[in-house]
Design an enzyme around this catalytic site. Sequence first.
Site, PDB file in Angstrom:
ATOM      1  CB  ALA A   1      -0.934  -0.005   1.207  1.00 52.80           C
ATOM      2  CG  ASP A   2       3.454   2.567   3.314  1.00 47.60           C
ATOM      3  OD1 ASP A   2       2.498   3.348   3.436  1.00 47.60           O
ATOM      4  OD2 ASP A   2       4.064   2.085   4.282  1.00 47.60           O
TER       5      ASP A   2
END
Length: 413
Positions: free
Chosen positions: A186-187
């Site tokens: 996600a990052d």
Amino acid sequence: MPVPSGQEPQDSQARQDQQDERKGPLKRFRILDLTRVRAGPTCIRQFADWGADVIKIESPEYMEVSDGWGGLRDGPDFQNLHRNKRSLTINLKDPQGRRIFLDLVKDADVVAENFRPDVKFRLGIDYETLKAINPRIVYASISGFGQDGPYAKRPGFDHIVQGMGGLMSVTGDPAHGPMRTGIAVADTGAGLYCAMAIMTALLEREVSGQGQWVQVSLLQAMIAMCDFQAARWLFLKEIPGQPGNNHPTSIPTGVYPTADGYINIAAGEQAMFRRLVNAMGVPELMEREEYSTEQGRSDNRASLNAELSALTRQRTTAEWMQRMEEGQVAAGPINRMNEVFADPQVKHLGIATPVRHRRLGDVEMVGQPFSLSRTPSQMRTAAPDRGDDTDALLRELGHTEEDIARLRREGVI
């Protein structure tokens, strides 16, 4: 009390020489990097590696505000994320520090931040404020859940967003419950989407002459990266489950045991499945009614995988890889990280890129995954120490040595 950087003069000159050699297709851009931890630095690394002048804005050391990595500045994660940057320390809460930042904004192309949504307004460095100083500025904000809305003030962490964005529901084996991935997807996804968004805004600026506010959230990035699994719900109202190592629709595609480990095989299509059974010496499997079609193999995946696993256990991974390559079957070993970088194709691609660090010596970083024929990326410098380039950057803004000494005494830098 404020503390000096302690940087050796020869190190300062060496870094300056390396920065003077900055090349690449993005050399004309200057980026003020207020980001920390992972998503933001992932975004800005894309610009630093391709030649942009990236100035990492940090708090002075006496303020004891870290980048999110604590004392791990010399560790692989920080170094890999922050190479090719210059570091300037400013206390943005001090009016003098804020003025220095706003002076930099006048000639900058991009400002990037991943503060909590309200912080930039309290500091007086929000988009509308900076736009009044430089209408061409592209202002990029990365957040966990968006700049507004019911979750805007929640802290956004990769693990949390993997769950909320649907990824953990389609990862792992159903017998063991939801499973996060082994990387900060996600990052990283948010960082890469933000880099594309900034590029898009810079390209549009060439026509309009105006900057704009770019907004990306981890949650949006995570949902977008779920891609076909998310589309199954939106189009068909199907709720995807956890397929484990099986592909949700293409069978056989998954992990199979060998005599000394495991191998990945992807042979769902008719032609590829025929190549597979021929390479394995069992062409008769193709003629069996339950395995003769793609739908049949999907309906009977458990029995097919059991039969294939019984066969793959009889030879080593290397032996199977030779057979698969000769038979033009899509297959590959499951490598640990040391095996990844020992792989001859990985070595050929050169993604492990060397750089020299003043304390750590010669180290390697994970390089760029794409190349340009005329203007390649550069690994110029290791990640800077906090404030490495403060004096040089202030001189560029016209500050005298006396000014710089005073600002340091007063804790502004």
